[in-house]
Design a protein around this motif. Structure first.
Motif, PDB file in Angstrom:
ATOM      1  N   PHE A   1      16.851   1.987  -1.739  1.00 61.64           N
ATOM      2  CA  PHE A   1      15.463   2.194  -1.652  1.00 61.64           C
ATOM      3  C   PHE A   1      15.036   2.689  -3.083  1.00 61.64           C
ATOM      4  O   PHE A   1      13.770   2.738  -3.338  1.00 61.64           O
ATOM      5  N   ARG A   2      16.060   3.023  -4.115  1.00 68.35           N
ATOM      6  CA  ARG A   2      15.771   3.302  -5.247  1.00 68.35           C
ATOM      7  C   ARG A   2      15.188   2.249  -6.079  1.00 68.35           C
ATOM      8  O   ARG A   2      14.062   2.360  -6.915  1.00 68.35           O
ATOM      9  N   ARG A   3      15.064   1.026  -5.647  1.00 70.78           N
ATOM     10  CA  ARG A   3      14.677  -0.491  -6.121  1.00 70.78           C
ATOM     11  C   ARG A   3      13.225  -0.018  -6.214  1.00 70.78           C
ATOM     12  O   ARG A   3      12.414  -0.549  -7.068  1.00 70.78           O
ATOM     13  N   LEU A   4      12.292   0.602  -5.426  1.00 73.37           N
ATOM     14  CA  LEU A   4      11.124   0.774  -5.270  1.00 73.37           C
ATOM     15  C   LEU A   4      10.725   1.568  -6.463  1.00 73.37           C
ATOM     16  O   LEU A   4       9.532   1.232  -6.886  1.00 73.37           O
ATOM     17  N   LEU A   5      11.591   2.293  -7.233  1.00 72.73           N
ATOM     18  CA  LEU A   5      11.006   2.860  -8.320  1.00 72.73           C
ATOM     19  C   LEU A   5      11.325   2.239  -9.604  1.00 72.73           C
ATOM     20  O   LEU A   5      11.044   2.801 -10.726  1.00 72.73           O
ATOM     21  N   TRP A   6      11.888   1.103  -9.369  1.00 75.54           N
ATOM     22  CA  TRP A   6      12.318   0.547 -10.569  1.00 75.54           C
ATOM     23  C   TRP A   6      10.912   0.037 -11.505  1.00 75.54           C
ATOM     24  O   TRP A   6      10.936  -0.400 -12.623  1.00 75.54           O
ATOM     25  N   ARG A   7       9.932  -0.062 -10.728  1.00 73.20           N
ATOM     26  CA  ARG A   7       8.588  -0.440 -11.250  1.00 73.20           C
ATOM     27  C   ARG A   7       8.465   0.821 -12.476  1.00 73.20           C
ATOM     28  O   ARG A   7       7.672   0.429 -13.560  1.00 73.20           O
ATOM     29  N   LEU A   8       8.769   1.997 -12.479  1.00 72.53           N
ATOM     30  CA  LEU A   8       8.538   3.048 -13.354  1.00 72.53           C
ATOM     31  C   LEU A   8       9.583   2.566 -14.554  1.00 72.53           C
ATOM     32  O   LEU A   8       8.869   2.797 -15.753  1.00 72.53           O
ATOM     33  N   ARG A   9      10.587   2.017 -14.175  1.00 71.36           N
ATOM     34  CA  ARG A   9      11.396   1.807 -15.479  1.00 71.36           C
ATOM     35  C   ARG A   9      10.595   0.724 -16.346  1.00 71.36           C
ATOM     36  O   ARG A   9      10.707   0.817 -17.542  1.00 71.36           O
TER      37      ARG A   9
ATOM     38  N   ARG B   1      11.933  11.911  -5.064  1.00 72.09           N
ATOM     39  CA  ARG B   1      13.218  12.639  -5.617  1.00 72.09           C
ATOM     40  C   ARG B   1      14.245  12.062  -4.410  1.00 72.09           C
ATOM     41  O   ARG B   1      15.282  11.559  -4.859  1.00 72.09           O
ATOM     42  N   LEU B   2      13.917  12.041  -3.229  1.00 70.17           N
ATOM     43  CA  LEU B   2      14.637  11.465  -2.191  1.00 70.17           C
ATOM     44  C   LEU B   2      14.925  10.253  -2.514  1.00 70.17           C
ATOM     45  O   LEU B   2      16.124   9.839  -2.384  1.00 70.17           O
ATOM     46  N   LEU B   3      13.946   9.334  -2.506  1.00 70.53           N
ATOM     47  CA  LEU B   3      14.154   7.836  -2.914  1.00 70.53           C
ATOM     48  C   LEU B   3      15.300   7.580  -3.895  1.00 70.53           C
ATOM     49  O   LEU B   3      16.128   6.697  -3.762  1.00 70.53           O
ATOM     50  N   ASN B   4      15.018   8.357  -4.959  1.00 65.92           N
ATOM     51  CA  ASN B   4      15.964   8.128  -6.073  1.00 65.92           C
ATOM     52  C   ASN B   4      17.312   8.292  -5.791  1.00 65.92           C
ATOM     53  O   ASN B   4      18.179   7.628  -6.557  1.00 65.92           O
ATOM     54  N   ARG B   5      17.623   8.799  -4.643  1.00 59.72           N
ATOM     55  CA  ARG B   5      19.047   8.922  -4.113  1.00 59.72           C
ATOM     56  C   ARG B   5      19.806   8.012  -3.257  1.00 59.72           C
ATOM     57  O   ARG B   5      20.994   7.825  -3.112  1.00 59.72           O
ATOM     58  N   LEU B   6      18.486   7.516  -2.773  1.00 64.86           N
ATOM     59  CA  LEU B   6      19.062   6.491  -1.572  1.00 64.86           C
ATOM     60  C   LEU B   6      19.233   5.220  -2.300  1.00 64.86           C
ATOM     61  O   LEU B   6      18.318   4.523  -2.924  1.00 64.86           O
ATOM     62  N   PRO B   7      20.352   4.563  -1.980  1.00 71.63           N
ATOM     63  CA  PRO B   7      20.989   3.545  -2.793  1.00 71.63           C
ATOM     64  C   PRO B   7      19.989   2.340  -2.672  1.00 71.63           C
ATOM     65  O   PRO B   7      19.659   1.853  -3.860  1.00 71.63           O
TER      66      PRO B   7
ATOM     67  N   HIS C   1       0.761  -1.143  -0.125  1.00 68.55           N
ATOM     68  CA  HIS C   1       0.009   0.053  -0.088  1.00 68.55           C
ATOM     69  C   HIS C   1       0.965   1.215   0.022  1.00 68.55           C
ATOM     70  O   HIS C   1       0.547   2.495  -0.519  1.00 68.55           O
ATOM     71  N   TRP C   2       1.974   1.134   0.815  1.00 70.54           N
ATOM     72  CA  TRP C   2       2.844   2.293   0.570  1.00 70.54           C
ATOM     73  C   TRP C   2       3.532   2.404  -0.802  1.00 70.54           C
ATOM     74  O   TRP C   2       3.387   3.688  -1.092  1.00 70.54           O
ATOM     75  N   GLN C   3       3.727   1.282  -1.321  1.00 69.10           N
ATOM     76  CA  GLN C   3       4.163   1.461  -2.856  1.00 69.10           C
ATOM     77  C   GLN C   3       3.085   2.239  -3.584  1.00 69.10           C
ATOM     78  O   GLN C   3       3.514   3.196  -4.335  1.00 69.10           O
ATOM     79  N   LYS C   4       1.965   1.968  -3.288  1.00 64.49           N
ATOM     80  CA  LYS C   4       0.957   2.307  -4.400  1.00 64.49           C
ATOM     81  C   LYS C   4       0.705   3.983  -3.980  1.00 64.49           C
ATOM     82  O   LYS C   4       0.457   4.789  -4.908  1.00 64.49           O
ATOM     83  N   ARG C   5       1.000   4.057  -2.793  1.00 67.46           N
ATOM     84  CA  ARG C   5       0.752   5.493  -2.339  1.00 67.46           C
ATOM     85  C   ARG C   5       1.914   6.531  -2.952  1.00 67.46           C
ATOM     86  O   ARG C   5       1.767   7.629  -3.519  1.00 67.46           O
ATOM     87  N   LEU C   6       3.048   5.691  -2.903  1.00 67.08           N
ATOM     88  CA  LEU C   6       4.325   6.546  -3.726  1.00 67.08           C
ATOM     89  C   LEU C   6       3.885   6.807  -5.130  1.00 67.08           C
ATOM     90  O   LEU C   6       4.044   7.945  -5.699  1.00 67.08           O
ATOM     91  N   TYR C   7       3.624   5.701  -5.964  1.00 62.64           N
ATOM     92  CA  TYR C   7       3.172   5.912  -7.170  1.00 62.64           C
ATOM     93  C   TYR C   7       2.177   7.037  -7.499  1.00 62.64           C
ATOM     94  O   TYR C   7       2.040   7.508  -8.617  1.00 62.64           O
TER      95      TYR C   7
END
Lengths: 295, 348, 386
Positions: free
Chosen positions: C187-195, C179-185, C160-166
Motif C-alpha cells: 500500500f505504500r505505492r499510494l504514497l508515491w505520488r508525494l515522491r 503513517r500506517l500506510l507507509n509501513r505496509l508493503p 476518491h479515496w486517494q484524494k481523501r488520503l492526500y
C-alpha cells in the motif's frame, strides 16, 4: 603504534576480555606446571601417555585417587586433561605458527607484486580452498597415518590459504599509501618495503585472526582425534579423551548420565580454552580497529 | 651546466581497461606532451587545478612513475642530449641510442643508475599524515635513506639525523617518538628532513602545505626558503594556489589538462597573463582585500576529464577567444616576451 | 538588524582518553538576519564545532556543557532556546529552518541513492503538507479529466479515496493513516505520488543552483558528478526548504580555484535572492573577503575579534588577526610567520590563549582572559591592548 599500556588497560576494562585473559593465563599456568599439578607416577616412562589404573572398560566416577574419575580403559582423566593442556598449546602454536609464516610469505608476495606471481599463488590457494577443510584434513591424516604429528601437518596444510588471502588483501590496500611510495622514492628495495613498511602495518588483522584461530585449531584437532585420526590411544590430548568417551556418552538405560565425567570434563576444558582465545581475539580486534578512536 | 632538469615531450598515459577480457579501451592522458627545463638553483612553481597532471609530472621526474614516452634528463650535458636527439630523428633504433638512453634518460634508469638518481632527486608528498610510516620512530624514518644507500651508520647516522631534525626546526629529544605524536606542520618538517638526508640537489614538492593551516604554511615556506639558500637546492614546487607560487617561486608554469599553457616570471603571470586560462586562474584567486573582489571573468563549465580531452587546444571549449583553429590543432609554447612563453593561437 | 541567532556563554568540551579539551570556551556570538557572517580560524579554533553546536550535532565524546543558543526565527513563534528543545523539535528545525553544507560533498551524499532522491528526501520530511496538497490537486485533475483507468465507474471510489488520503496529509501531515500506510508493503505505492511531487520541486531547486540539465542530473548518482556539481547538489539540499540560516562549513576548500569562484558567485546570488543568513566557516581570509559582511576570528575555542569585512582588513586590531593577515602569501610581500605553534588543546595557555605567541603580550595577558570590548562601529576585540 599502540601504546602497550593502553592495550593492557583496554583489555582489563572490558569484563569479557578480562575473562578471556584470565582463562588463558590459567591455562598457561596449567601447561607450565603440569608435572607439579599432575605428577607422573614412578616408573611411568612417557609422561604424555596417561597412566592406567587397571583394564576395565567402563569409566569410573571421581574419587580420592582420581579427582576427575577415569575413562574407558581406566585412564586417569585428571592427568589427561592437565597434560592435555600442553598438547593443546603445542598443536595450536605449531600449526598457527607455521601457517602464519607460510601465509605471510606467500600472501605478501602476491599482494605486493601482483601480476603473474599473484595469479599463481592465488590459484594455488584456490585449489586448497576448494576442498572442505575438515575432509581434506582427514584425508591427509589418513594418508600419512594417524598421529598427532600428522594432525598438525594436515591442519597446517588446510589452514594457510586463508592467511595468505587475508594478508594479500591488506597489502593490496596498503600498496598505494604515500609512505610506501615515499620509501620506494628513497630507493628502498622491494624486500625492504615489504618487510619494514608493508607487513608491520598490515599484520594486525592477521594477528587478530590468528588469536581467534588458536581456539579453532584445537577444536579441529580435537575433532580429528575424536574420530580416531589423531593422537594414539592413551595419549594425553583432549580430543583423544573425548574419543574414549564416545561409547559412554549415554549410559545404561535408567542411568543415562552415569558417565558424564568422561565426556564433560575434557569437553569443558576444550570449551574454556577456545572461549578464552575467542574473547581475547575479539578484544584485540576492538583495540586494534583503526576506526575506533582512542576514547 | 646551468640546466639541471630537462623534460622533453613527456607523456604519461594511464590505460583504462574495460570489458570482460580487460583490454585497454582508452587512456587517462595525465601528462600529454610537456617540455620544461629547470635551471640549477631555480624555484619553479607548477600551478594548475585538479586533473591537470602536475602531480603525475613531478612523480615522473623523480621516477616514482615510469613515463609512457618522452625523455627526462637530469644533469646531462648538452652534447649528449644533442646526440640523442640526432639519433632519434634519424629514426634508427640502434644499440648506441639505447645505451645512451640507458645512461642518461631518467625514464629508462634501472638498478644502480636509478639508485644513484634517488640520492640526488627527492619528492616530498602532499599529505604529511600519510607520507610517514605510522609504525616507525621518526629517527628511523629520517635515517632510512642513509641506511638504504649505506651512506652512514651507527653513531654517525644518529648524529646526522639529529642535525637534520634540528635544521628543520624540530627540537631535540624527539627521536624516539612516532609520527602520530606530531602535528601536521611538524610531520611535514620530518618529511623534509628525510628528503634532505642524502644531500640531494633537486627536491620536488607536491603541494606540501595544502593540508596545513595558514600560519603553519608560512613557517614551512620560510623554512624552504632558508634550506634552499643554505644547501643550494633546486625546487619544483607544485601548488594549486597561485598566491603561494607568486610569492615564493622565481618562475611559474601553468598547466591545464596535461599540458603547460603558460610559463613566465611571477610578476608577468600575475599582472599580465597571456593565456586565457591563466587569466581566469588569476582572476578567480581570492585575496584578503575586500576592495579587490573576484572579477566577473568567472570561468564557466567544468574541467574536462583527462580520459577524454577535447581535440586541438584542450582549453578551447571554455575559452572566450576560441576559433576553428583552436579546435583543429594544439598550440605549442611560443615566446611572447622576456622569458615568457604561451601556448595559444590568440594570446591576450 | 535583528538577531537571528544569539549565542551566549557557549561551552563545548570533549572528554577524551588523554584529557578534557575545551573545543569552545565561553563563546558570545550573534548572527543577524540577512547577513553573511564569516568565521575564520585554524585547526582547533572551534569554528566547525560552533556550527555543530547550533544544530546540536556535536559528536561523542563532545558535550555542550553550558550556554544558550537562541533562535529568533520568523515563523517559529518567538524565540527558541535551541539547547533546550526536544530532539523531535530539533529535527523539525534541521534541514528546515537551519541547514548545513559540509566541506566534502562526496562524503555528504549517500552513494547508493540518486541526487534527486536525496534532495526529495528533504521535501518529504519537512514539506509533507505542501506535497499532500499538490498530490491532491493532481488526483483531482486526473478524476476530472476522466483519465482514471479502465472503466470510469469501477475505479472512481479508489481515486476518491486517494484524494481523501492526500487531503488528510495536506491538513495533518503526521496523521495516523498515511503513517500506517507507509509501513505496509504494497500500500505504500499510494504514497508515491508525494515522491513524484517532491521530484518536481527537486528539479526546480537543481535549476536554481545552476546545475545544467537538471532533470537528467536528478537521476544520476553522486559518483557520476564532479566535485563542483556535487557541492551544488548539497547546497540544493540545504536550500530546499528555504532555511533562515544556512551554515556552510568550508564549502569551497576541497574545490578547484575556478570552481570555487563559481561557488562563491552562487553564494552571493543566494544571499541576494533568498535573504537567508549565512554562517560561512573558512580558514581562507581571501574567501571570507569575497562573500562575508562581517567576520569573526576564532583562536583556541575563543572569539578574538569580530568586525565588518572592511574594518577587519583595514584595521585589524587583535594581534592574531594581524598575524594571520601577515601570513597570507601576497606576491611581493615578505611572509611573516607567527612564532610558536597552535595552542595545545589539552593544555592551553592560561589567560589569553594567544599570549605565548603574541608580540605585545603583557603579564596581565597570562593571568586573566580578556573580554570582548567595542573598539569601533560594529567592531569588537578581546585583547588587553584595547
Amino acid at each position: 603504534m599502540k601504546d602497550w599500556r593502553f592495550v593492557v588497560r583496554q583489555l582489563v576494562r572490558n569484563p569479557l576480555s578480562l575473562m578471556g585473559l584470565i582463562l588463558i593465563v590459567i591455562f598457561i599456568i596449567i601447561a607450565i606446571f603440569a608435572p607439579l599439578i599432575a605428577p607422573t607416577p614412578e616408573g611411568h616412562q612417557r609422561p604424555y601417555m596417561i597412566p592406567r589404573d587397571g583394564y576395565r572398560a567402563a569409566p569410573e566416577p571421581p574419587d580420592e585417587d582420581h579427582i576427575f574419575g577415569t575413562t574407558q580403559g581406566q585412564y586417569d582423566i585428571f592427568y589427561g586433561v592437565i597434560w592435555g593442556t600442553r598438547s593443546a598449546f603445542q598443536v595450536a602454536l605449531l600449526v598457527i605458527g607455521i601457517t602464519l609464516l607460510v601465509g605471510l610469505v606467500l600472501g605478501s608476495l602476491a599482494g605486493y607484486f601482483g601480476g603473474i606471481i599473484d595469479e599463481v599463488i592465488m590459484r594455488i590457494t584456490d585449489i586448497f580452498l576448494a576442498f572442505p577443510a575438515l575432509i581434506l584434513a582427514m584425508a591427509i591424516v589418513a594418508a600419512i597415518g594417524p598421529s598427532l604429528r600428522s594432525v598438525m601437518i594436515a591442519l597446517t596444510a588446510v589452514w594457510w590459504p586463508s592467511y595468505a588471502r587475508l594478508i594479500r588483501g591488506d597489502i593490496l590496500a596498503l600498496r598505494e599509501e604515500d609512505y610506501i611510495e615515499a620509501s620506494r622514492g628513497l630507493g628502498a628495495s622491494s624486500a625492504r618495503v615489504i618487510l619494514r613498511h608493508a607487513l608491520p602495518n598490515a599484520i594486525y588483522p592477521t594477528l587478530i585472526m590468528a588469536s581467534l584461530d588458536i581456539g579453532a585449531v584445537v577444536l579441529a584437532a580435537a575433532a580429528l582425534s575424536f574420530l580416531g585420526l589423531g593422537a594414539p590411544e592413551g595419549y594425553a590430548d583432549w580430543g583423544q579423551l573425548t574419543s574414549f568417551a564416545r561409547n559412554w556418552i549415554v549410559g545404561p538405560p535408567g542411568e543415562p548420565l552415569k558417565h558424564w565425567y568422561a565426556v564433560t570434563i575434557p569437553g569443558l576444558f576444550i570449551l574454556f580454552f577456545v572461549l578464552g582465545w575467542n574473547l581475547l581475539g575479539d578484544a584485540f580486534r576492538d583495540i586494534f580497529d583503526p576506526r575506533l578512536a582512542r576514547r | 651546466m646551468n640546466t639541471l632538469v630537462d623534460i622533453r615531450r613527456l607523456k604519461k598515459y594511464f590505460p583504462i581497461v574495460g570489458g570482460v577480457l580487460r583490454r585497454p579501451v582508452g587512456a587517462v592522458k595525465a601528462v600529454d606532451g610537456v617540455n620544461l627545463t629547470i635551471r640549477r638553483g631555480q624555484w619553479l612553481g607548477l600551478v594548475g587545478e585538479s586533473g591537470c597532471g602536475k602531480t603525475t609530472l613531478a612523480k615522473t621526474v623523480v621516477r616514482l612513475i615510469r613515463p609512457t614516452s618522452g625523455h627526462v634528463y637530469f644533469d646531462t650535458s648538452d652534447a649528449v642530449k644533442a646526440e640523442i636527439e640526432a639519433l632519434e630523428s634519424a629514426g634508427k633504433n640502434n644499440s648506441k641510442l639505447t645505451s645512451l638512453l640507458k645512461e642518461n634518460d631518467v625514464a629508462t634508469f634501472s638498478g644502480k643508475r636509478l639508485s644513484s638518481l634517488r640520492r640526488h632527486a627527492q619528492l616530498v608528498h602532499q599529505d604529511p599524515f600519510t607520507s610517514l610510516d605510522p609504525r616507525m620512530k621518526i629517527k628511523n624514518i629520517v635515517a632510512e635513506p642513509l641506511t638504504i644507500h649505506k651512506v652512514l651508520s651507527g653513531h654517525a647516522q644518529e648524529t646526522a639525523v639529529e642535525e637534520l631534525l634540528a635544521r628543520v626546526g624540530l627540537s631535540t629529544g624527539q627521536l624516539e617518538r612516532y609520527p602520530h605524536q606530531f602535528s601536521g606542520g611538524q610531520r611535514q618538517r620530518i618529511a623534509i628532513a628525510r628528503a634532505l638526508a642524502t644531500k640531494p640537489e633537486f627536491i620536488a614538492f607536491d603541494e606540501p602545505t595544502s593540508a596545513l593551516d595558514v600560519s603553519v604554511q608560512a613557517q614551512i615556506l620560510n623554512l624552504l626558503k632558508d634550506l634552499k639558500k643554505e644547501f643550494g637546492l633546486t625546487y619544483l614546487y607544485i601548488t594549486h594556489e597561485l598566491l603561494i607560487a607568486e610569492s615564493v617561486c622565481d618562475h611559474i608554469a601553468v598547466m591545464y589538462l596535461g599540458r603547460v599553457v603558460e610559463m613566465g616570471r611571477p610578476e608577468d603571470i600575475f599582472h599580465s597573463p597571456r593565456h586565457p586560462y591563466a587569466r581566469s586562474l588569476v582572476a578567480a584567486t581570492p585575496v584578503p582585500d575586500p576592495k579587490r573582489r573576484i572579477g566577473h571573468i568567472v570561468l564557466p563549465g567544468e574541467v574536462p576529464s583527462p580520459a577524454n580531452p577535447p581535440p586541438g587546444c584542450a582549453f578551447h571549449p571554455r575559452c572566450s577567444q576560441a576559433t576553428d583553429e583552436c579546435h583543429e590543432s594544439a598550440p605549442v609554447l611560443e615566446p611572447v616576451g622576456d622569458d615568457h612563453h604561451v601556448a595559444c593561437f590568440h594570446p591576450l | 538588524m535583528k538577531d537571528l541567532i544569539r549565542i551566549r556563554d557557549l561551552s563545548v568540551r570533549f572528554y577524551t582518553y588523554e584529557g578534557v579539551v575545551h573545543a569552545i570556551d565561553d563563546l558570545d556570538l550573534e548572527i543577524r538576519q540577512g547577513e553573511t557572517l564569516g568565521v575564520v580560524g585554524e585547526t582547533g579554533s572551534g569554528k566547525s564545532m560552533t556550527a555543530l553546536a547550533i544544530l546540536r550535532l556535536v559528536p561523542y565524546p563532545g558535550k555542550i556543557e553550558s550556554g544558550s543558543i537562541v533562535f529568533c526565527g520568523r515563523d517559529s513563534g518567538g524565540d527558541l532556546e535551541l539547547l533546550k528543545l526536544t530532539e523531535d523539535r530539533m529535527r523539525s528545525i534541521r534541514g528546515n529552518k537551519i541547514s548545513m553544507v559540509f566541506q566534502e560533498p562526496g562524503a555528504a551524499l549517500n552513494p547508493v541513492y540518486t541526487i534527486g532522491d536525496q534532495i526529495s528526501e528533504v521535501y518529504l520530511l519537512h514539506r509533507r503538507q505542501e506535497l499532500g496538497h499538490q498530490a491532491m490537486e493532481r488526483v483531482d485533475d486526473l478524476i476530472s479529466n476522466g483519465r482514471n483507468g479502465f472503466g470510469a465507474g469501477a475505479k472512481r471510489p479508489f481515486w476518491h479515496w486517494q484524494k481523501r488520503l492526500y487531503r488528510k496529509i495536506a491538513e495533518q501531515p503526521h496523521a495516523v493513516e498515511p503513517r500506517l500506510l507507509n509501513r505496509l508493503p504494497l500500500f505504500r505505492r499510494l504514497l508515491w505520488r508525494l515522491r513524484d511531487e517532491a521530484g518536481l520541486l527537486t528539479v526546480n531547486m537543481l535549476k536554481d543552483v545552476e546545475i545544467p540539465d537538471a532533470a537528467r542530473v536528478a537521476a544520476e548518482y553522486p559518483h557520476e558528478l564532479s566535485g563542483g556539481m556535487k557541492q551544488r547538489a548539497v547546497i540544493a539540499m540545504a536550500l530546499a526548504c528555504s532555511p533562515e540560516l544556512l551554515i556552510a562549513d568550508e564549502p569551497t576548500t576541497s574545490l578547484d580555484v575556478t570552481i570555487q569562484a563559481q561557488m562563491l558567485e552562487l553564494f552571493r546570488r543566494i544571499k541576494a535572492e533568498k535573504g537567508a543568513s549565512v554562517l560561512f566557516i573558512t580558514h581562507n581570509l581571501g574567501v571570507a573577503a569575497e562573500v562575508c559582511d562581517r567576520v569573526a576570528v576564532m583562536y583556541a575555542g575563543r572569539l578574538c575579534e569580530i568586525a565588518t569585512i572592511e574594518d577587519l582588513f583595514l584595521h585589524p586590531s587583535h594581534p592574531y588577526t594581524r598575524a594571520l593577515l601577515d601570513a597570507v602569501p601576497i606576491p611581493g610581500k615578505e611572509l611573516q610567520t607567527i612564532p610558536g605553534a597552535l595552542a595545545d588543546a589539552l593544555n592551553p595557555p592560561p589567560g589569553c590563549r594567544f599570549h605565548p605567541r603574541c608580540p605585545s603580550a603583557t603579564p596581565l595577558c597570562q593571568q586573566e582572559r580578556p573580554r570582548l570590548k567595542t573598539v569601533g562601529k560594529d567592531h569588537m576585540v578581546a585583547c588587553y591592548l584595547f
